[in-house]
Write a protein that holds these residues in place. Structure first.
Motif, PDB file in Angstrom:
ATOM      1  N   PHE A 254      38.230  27.630  44.460  1.00 43.05           N
ATOM      2  CA  PHE A 254      38.633  27.132  45.761  1.00 43.05           C
ATOM      3  C   PHE A 254      38.248  28.076  46.891  1.00 43.05           C
ATOM      4  O   PHE A 254      38.312  27.693  48.047  1.00 43.05           O
ATOM      5  CB  PHE A 254      40.110  26.780  45.798  1.00 43.05           C
ATOM      6  CG  PHE A 254      41.064  27.938  45.701  1.00 43.05           C
ATOM      7  CD1 PHE A 254      41.129  28.720  44.579  1.00 43.05           C
ATOM      8  CD2 PHE A 254      41.934  28.211  46.753  1.00 43.05           C
ATOM      9  CE1 PHE A 254      42.039  29.763  44.482  1.00 43.05           C
ATOM     10  CE2 PHE A 254      42.845  29.253  46.668  1.00 43.05           C
ATOM     11  CZ  PHE A 254      42.899  30.026  45.526  1.00 43.05           C
ATOM     12  N   THR A 258      37.466  26.879  50.585  1.00 48.02           N
ATOM     13  CA  THR A 258      38.235  27.448  51.694  1.00 48.02           C
ATOM     14  C   THR A 258      37.306  27.914  52.803  1.00 48.02           C
ATOM     15  O   THR A 258      37.539  27.672  53.986  1.00 48.02           O
ATOM     16  CB  THR A 258      39.064  28.647  51.202  1.00 48.02           C
ATOM     17  OG1 THR A 258      39.811  28.241  50.071  1.00 48.02           O
ATOM     18  CG2 THR A 258      40.004  29.142  52.273  1.00 48.02           C
ATOM     19  N   VAL A 259      36.239  28.604  52.404  1.00 46.51           N
ATOM     20  CA  VAL A 259      35.305  29.146  53.385  1.00 46.51           C
ATOM     21  C   VAL A 259      34.520  28.030  54.078  1.00 46.51           C
ATOM     22  O   VAL A 259      34.329  28.047  55.284  1.00 46.51           O
ATOM     23  CB  VAL A 259      34.345  30.138  52.703  1.00 46.51           C
ATOM     24  CG1 VAL A 259      33.196  30.511  53.621  1.00 46.51           C
ATOM     25  CG2 VAL A 259      35.090  31.391  52.274  1.00 46.51           C
ATOM     26  N   ARG A 262      37.659  24.086  54.160  1.00 46.03           N
ATOM     27  CA  ARG A 262      39.130  24.105  54.113  1.00 46.03           C
ATOM     28  C   ARG A 262      39.688  22.772  53.661  1.00 46.03           C
ATOM     29  O   ARG A 262      40.721  22.313  54.151  1.00 46.03           O
ATOM     30  CB  ARG A 262      39.699  24.444  55.479  1.00 46.03           C
ATOM     31  CG  ARG A 262      39.400  25.858  55.887  1.00 46.03           C
ATOM     32  CD  ARG A 262      40.288  26.225  57.020  1.00 46.03           C
ATOM     33  NE  ARG A 262      39.677  27.259  57.818  1.00 46.03           N
ATOM     34  CZ  ARG A 262      40.139  27.617  58.998  1.00 46.03           C
ATOM     35  NH1 ARG A 262      41.172  27.003  59.505  1.00 46.03           N
ATOM     36  NH2 ARG A 262      39.552  28.570  59.656  1.00 46.03           N
TER      37      ARG A 262
ATOM     38  N   TYR B 221      38.071  37.606  47.657  1.00 45.73           N
ATOM     39  CA  TYR B 221      38.367  37.011  48.955  1.00 45.73           C
ATOM     40  C   TYR B 221      39.804  36.498  49.097  1.00 45.73           C
ATOM     41  O   TYR B 221      40.530  36.918  49.996  1.00 45.73           O
ATOM     42  CB  TYR B 221      37.381  35.876  49.258  1.00 45.73           C
ATOM     43  CG  TYR B 221      37.675  35.181  50.562  1.00 45.73           C
ATOM     44  CD1 TYR B 221      37.658  35.873  51.758  1.00 45.73           C
ATOM     45  CD2 TYR B 221      38.014  33.837  50.587  1.00 45.73           C
ATOM     46  CE1 TYR B 221      37.956  35.251  52.957  1.00 45.73           C
ATOM     47  CE2 TYR B 221      38.304  33.198  51.791  1.00 45.73           C
ATOM     48  CZ  TYR B 221      38.275  33.915  52.961  1.00 45.73           C
ATOM     49  OH  TYR B 221      38.577  33.294  54.137  1.00 45.73           O
ATOM     50  N   ILE B 222      40.227  35.588  48.204  1.00 50.99           N
ATOM     51  CA  ILE B 222      41.500  34.896  48.405  1.00 50.99           C
ATOM     52  C   ILE B 222      42.692  35.865  48.459  1.00 50.99           C
ATOM     53  O   ILE B 222      43.531  35.784  49.359  1.00 50.99           O
ATOM     54  CB  ILE B 222      41.720  33.847  47.292  1.00 50.99           C
ATOM     55  CG1 ILE B 222      40.684  32.719  47.428  1.00 50.99           C
ATOM     56  CG2 ILE B 222      43.119  33.281  47.360  1.00 50.99           C
ATOM     57  CD1 ILE B 222      40.919  31.780  48.586  1.00 50.99           C
ATOM     58  N   GLN B 242      34.982  36.606  57.856  1.00 53.67           N
ATOM     59  CA  GLN B 242      35.387  35.200  57.890  1.00 53.67           C
ATOM     60  C   GLN B 242      36.263  34.920  59.106  1.00 53.67           C
ATOM     61  O   GLN B 242      36.165  33.865  59.720  1.00 53.67           O
ATOM     62  CB  GLN B 242      36.117  34.830  56.594  1.00 53.67           C
ATOM     63  CG  GLN B 242      36.480  33.371  56.464  1.00 53.67           C
ATOM     64  CD  GLN B 242      35.251  32.464  56.481  1.00 53.67           C
ATOM     65  OE1 GLN B 242      34.219  32.822  55.928  1.00 53.67           O
ATOM     66  NE2 GLN B 242      35.357  31.317  57.137  1.00 53.67           N
TER      67      GLN B 242
END
Lengths: 318, 289
Positions: A254, A258-259, A262, B221-222, B242
């Protein structure tokens, strides 16, 4: 996922000896046990606090109502959270879970087709290492870079539409159109995972003895027939491995979505892990978020178990 | 050999695919050199009008790049060091020591690899927020932000890796026992045997594991996003870049974002190109990526 079977080291049998020596050996053994657990202490402590405790906590949250502040205020909710996920009007089953499956399936189809094509072709070329390195580049690149570069390429003034326009085709609103958004993200995920798939398939191809191909060619079989009747069947274990691992990765991914989108436009690219993230960290709905996590986990576990079962059976066949 | 027939078709397929792989990277690099109004506008142009370095200068300032870089480096270094150390310790015990419960512990280590990371996202975050006596929390974990305000939070879920322990153990099994026995007879303690005899011989697998871990930690990232939402001082490179992409006028900042991405990708790319044999070995062994 564990793919390497492990030989178990044989336990040494206690050898009978004179009483004092046996006593000393027992003391030595007790000492070794203490030392062993000392060596294991950091890892075991970590697993207790960051593996066992979180799993229990997540399970508790999935059957509770909780506002997220006072741990004393966790209220039992039974299976309400799971019920809410699948209630009428909930978007969890459709489109979120279906998106997840489509995303995973789509990446498998694209990545496997592409990697089979490239892996079989690379075999005949020089500078194989160089080619494979090129295909590997996306794997070591952060998802933020991959996602943003592709997002830019999909924009009206980006590379993809630039190429389309140069060919006289009108621009496509790749990520803004609900119909094209999911396939567009699938392409990126497949693009990024091509390198490792090629790697596994190349290893599989190299294990096929060249004499098989030579014999078939002597019998007058064309390249197409050789590929279909010899290469593909012998490549089956590697293919199966690539399919399952890519499918599992697809189910869980995900960060890329998300990047890039979204989950949008609307919920056209919303997937289960993203839905879990948003329910928890955007809305503070820890209960259904945890329930969603366990539903997705159940799907992943099911696929993993199926994989183990298939490979065990395939192992018996061989 | 008939397999060598029609190699031009193979060349075509492989080259077209490679082009498809490399072009996005080239597009990223080219865009990072474009002037204001040159990127994201119609008609699309691949090459910049002039190769200007201004975007890189802007990235350093607007992105607070030194802080992002420091956070990324610290987290990557800590995670890699910790994974290597704990794998070496646990791997040795599981491969070379005899003790009750060994099979059970090994099975536990294997089972840790079955759990997907997303399962832990929520509980890990909540556990860190409610960590007792940290970040203003009382003994019951109430009142403050817990460990989430500390850089420790970025690294903590990745400090031990079941796959790392497994890999190290498998490698250590193949080391001959005789040398260890001889050292023990000579009076060396287990710690000495581990550090002086076993660890040096484990170097090949350590390079593989270290590289795999470092690349993952650098690119994470997350989790980094989650932790730094509460505390912007903890942003890593991916998160910071980001953020710029999301919140500032995209048409104007796109080249700056791309410059930041080039800078964030470059260290890993160089490391990979230097040590790719080891990295690829790791990917093959883990079968995960």
């Amino acid at each position: 996922m564990v793919n390497v079977l492990t030989p178990r080291t044989p336990e040494r049998l206690p050898t009978p000896g004179p009483a004092p020596a046996r006593d000393g050996r027992r003391r030595a053994r007790r000492r070794q046990t203490a030392v062993a657990y000392l060596f294991l202490a950091p890892a075991l402590l970590f697993f207790a606090v960051f593996l066992v405790l979180p799993l229990g906590f997540a399970l508790l949250l999935s059957v509770s109502h909780w506002t997220g502040f006072d741990l004393g205020a966790v209220e039992p909710a039974g299976l309400d959270n799971f019920g809410a996920l699948f209630a009428d009007g909930s978007t969890f089953l459709v489109p979120v879970l279906t998106n997840t499956l489509l995303f995973a399936l789509g990446t498998v189809v694209l990545a496997v087709t592409g990697s089979v094509l490239v892996a079989t072709c690379v075999e005949r070329l020089r500078f194989q290492g160089l080619w494979r390195t090129l295909y590997f580049l996306p794997i070591v690149t952060t998802v933020v870079a991959v996602g943003n570069v592709w997002k830019y390429m999909y924009e009206p003034g980006g590379l993809a539409n630039g190429v389309l326009n140069a060919l006289g085709i009108g621009s496509v609103a790749f990520l803004q159109d609900p119909d094209t958004a999911l396939p567009s993200v699938v392409v990126v995920q497949a693009w990024a995972s091509l390198g490792s798939a090629i790697l596994v398939l190349t290893a599989g191809l190299k294990s096929i003895p060249a004499s098989y191909h030579e014999a078939a060619a002597l019998d007058g079989a064309g390249p197409g027939t050789v590929f279909r009747r010899i290469t593909l069947p012998l490549l089956r274990p590697s293919l199966l491995f690539v399919c399952v691992t890519q499918f599992l990765t697809g189910l869980q991914s995900f960060a890329l979505i998300t990047v890039m989108t979204r989950g949008g436009p609307g919920d056209a690219t919303d997937v289960a892990a993203l839905e879990m993230y948003r329910r928890a960290f955007d809305y503070g709905d820890w209960g259904t978020a945890s329930a969603a996590a366990f539903v997705l986990f159940a799907v992943v576990l099911l696929v993993t178990l199926a994989q183990l079962w298939i490979f065990r059976r395939a192992g018996e066949d061989a | 050999m008939t397999r060598r027939s029609a190699p031009w078709l193979s060349y075509l397929v492989v080259a077209a695919g490679a082009l498809l792989t490399v072009v996005p990277f080239l597009d990223m690099v080219m865009t990072s050199f474009k002037g204001p109004g040159e990127a994201g506008t119609l008609p699309y142009r691949f090459l910049p009008k002039a190769f200007a370095l201004s975007n890189y200068r802007a990235a350093v300032h607007q992105l607070n790049l030194p802080v992002l870089f420091r956070n990324s480096v610290v987290v990557t270094a800590v995670v890699t060091a910790s994974v290597l150390l704990t794998s070496l310790l646990a791997g040795y015990a599981l491969a070379k020591l005899r003790f009750p419960g060994r099979d059970l512990v090994f099975r536990l280590v294997l089972s840790t690899m079955m759990f997907p990371p997303f399962v832990f996202l929520i509980p890990h975050f909540l556990i860190l927020v409610h960590w007792p006596l940290a970040g203003g929390n009382d003994l019951l974990g109430r009142g403050g932000a817990g460990l989430t305000v500390s850089i420790v939070a970025l690294a903590v879920p990745f400090l031990v890796n079941g796959f790392g322990i497994f890999l190290t153990r498998q490698f250590m099994l193949s080391l001959p026992d005789e040398v260890l026995e001889a050292a023990r007879v000579d009076g060396a303690g287990e710690f000495t045997v581990w550090w002086r005899i076993v660890v040096p011989q484990t170097a090949p697998v350590l390079v593989t594991l270290g590289l795999l871990t470092a690349v993952d930690a650098w690119n994470e990232y997350i989790w980094a996003l989650l932790v730094s939402t509460a505390n912007p001082d903890l942003m890593t490179l991916p998160v910071g870049i980001q953020l710029l992409r999301d919140h500032v006028d995209p048409a104007r900042t796109l080249p700056i974002v791309m410059a930041g991405l080039v800078l964030s990708v470059l260290p890993v790319l160089v490391l990979f190109l230097l040590l790719q044999k080891h990295y690829i070995r790791g990917v093959m062994l883990s079968g995960l990526k």
